[in-house]
Design an enzyme around this catalytic site. Sequence first.
Site, PDB file in Angstrom:
ATOM      1  N   LYS A  10      53.869  -0.871  16.171  1.00  0.00           N
ATOM      2  CA  LYS A  10      54.117  -0.309  17.501  1.00  0.00           C
ATOM      3  C   LYS A  10      53.372   1.001  17.615  1.00  0.00           C
ATOM      4  O   LYS A  10      53.103   1.660  16.604  1.00  0.00           O
ATOM      5  CB  LYS A  10      55.614  -0.044  17.711  1.00  0.00           C
ATOM      6  CG  LYS A  10      56.002   0.024  19.173  1.00  0.00           C
ATOM      7  CD  LYS A  10      56.203  -1.367  19.735  1.00  0.00           C
ATOM      8  CE  LYS A  10      56.714  -1.343  21.149  1.00  0.00           C
ATOM      9  NZ  LYS A  10      57.261  -2.662  21.523  1.00  0.00           N
TER      10      LYS A  10
HETATM   11  N1  GLU Z   1      55.564  -4.750  23.934  1.00  0.00           N
HETATM   12  C1  GLU Z   1      56.000  -6.114  23.892  1.00  0.00           C
HETATM   13  C2  GLU Z   1      57.194  -6.250  22.968  1.00  0.00           C
HETATM   14  O1  GLU Z   1      57.911  -5.306  22.721  1.00  0.00           O
HETATM   15  C3  GLU Z   1      54.867  -7.077  23.592  1.00  0.00           C
HETATM   16  C4  GLU Z   1      54.191  -6.897  22.269  1.00  0.00           C
HETATM   17  C5  GLU Z   1      52.932  -7.755  22.099  1.00  0.00           C
HETATM   18  O2  GLU Z   1      52.647  -8.581  22.943  1.00  0.00           O
HETATM   19  O3  GLU Z   1      52.253  -7.551  21.074  1.00  0.00           O
HETATM   20  O4  GLU Z   1      57.499  -7.312  22.507  1.00  0.00           O
END
Ligand code: GLU
Length: 448
Positions: free
Chosen positions: A107
Amino acid sequence: MTKSEANPFKIAQQQLDNVAMRLNLKKGIHEFLRNPRRELSVNFPVRMDSGEIKVFTGYRVQHNQARGPCKGGIRYHWNVSLDEVRALAMWMTWKCAVVNIPYGGAKGGVICNPKEMSERELERLTRRFTTEISIIIGPERDIPAPDVYTNAQTMAWIMDTYSSIKGYSVPGVVTGKPIHIGGSLGRNEATARGCMFTIREALKHFDHKVIPPEKWQPECEIGEIEGDICDGDEGTGYKIDNATVAIQGFGNAGSISAALLSAKGAKIIAVSDSKGGVANKEGLNIPQLIEHKSKTGSVIGFEGANDNLESKGVLELECDVLVPAALENQITDENADNVKAKIVAEAANGPTTPEADKILHEKNIFLIPDILANAGGVTVSYFEWVQGLQQFFWSERDVNVQLREIMTKAFHEVLDISLKEEVDMRTGAYMVAVRRVADAIMHRGIFP
Ligand code: GLU
């Protein structure tokens, strides 16, 4: 410290600890998984429109890559902290594992207030942040995507900046891109659509006892939402008819969940955003509400509502399904006892604290945990990455059909283990996910 400021990383570690014993996890593996594998903190200057130079702080945290490259969004928010990004990275590891897609978790986040920045400032911030983290991202290493207050445009800037550094186009470095530079059809709606599929399975699970499957109503005609003519959901024989739904948060996950669920016949009785909430027992007209929000910047003041609420008031309404689709720590031990929904579907990451989990479970509320309920987004990110690597793009229907299959299968794997082990759905989801990650580590072995 108030409950809503509870440390998300401590919570994520506690959630892991909760299943480590049940899974007989080796002590060393448990300890390895409690902390991120790699963390990058960056401080970087951005020239603002006024000419002033401001320094921003951002993070990219890679929790685990045993099952494949790291995957996870980047968020822009004034409350971003390293511990929040650590928690979100760990949750991505479990999310990818629970739907069984070949990724680990990561993240990113930048501490900033995107609401107070111009488009040009956001572009400069994004490009400089990309340069800073380019040393650890890449299509085979770590693939960012949109999250809170970032979107397809942000991904296009990241892709362009990363490609400029490399000297050739690298569309696979991010997902959630605009369609014309290699994005996938259905990606924008994917978190909400995946969440809807899990809600439907949960409703079926309840209704099984009351209405046998052979008596289910035929699916309503698809096509109520413009452009949603082929959602891959035809003929599955179950309507979300008249289920009452309350939604906290009206961003990508919240607003599209409202649109998809209401098009399937659900009654959206209340929604909120950071400024407040609106309600109507007869059901809000969602297309009109979306238009109102895009014109005024908030759901408040919507003419089709006959009641106003505080943002968090939405969580305490009587309804069939509650969808927290905003931020972490919204359902805590302070308000969990007031939740009256039958089903809670966590479209947001980390909206419920462990204390609140216990209270909801005691109240017999069926919770679809975040790592399952909102996994549709990363699942279609995976489809986008696969399509890009193969240079072969799928129809929207194919995307949605594959998404439905993955979400439905994952839901039932989690439900089965939670019934068998007599645990709540979060514990069940963690048992599936952590087992898969631990198995991957053991198969690969410990180097050297
Ligand atoms: N931000 C989204 C989540 O928390 C998508 C993450 C992604 O597609 O890599 O799942």
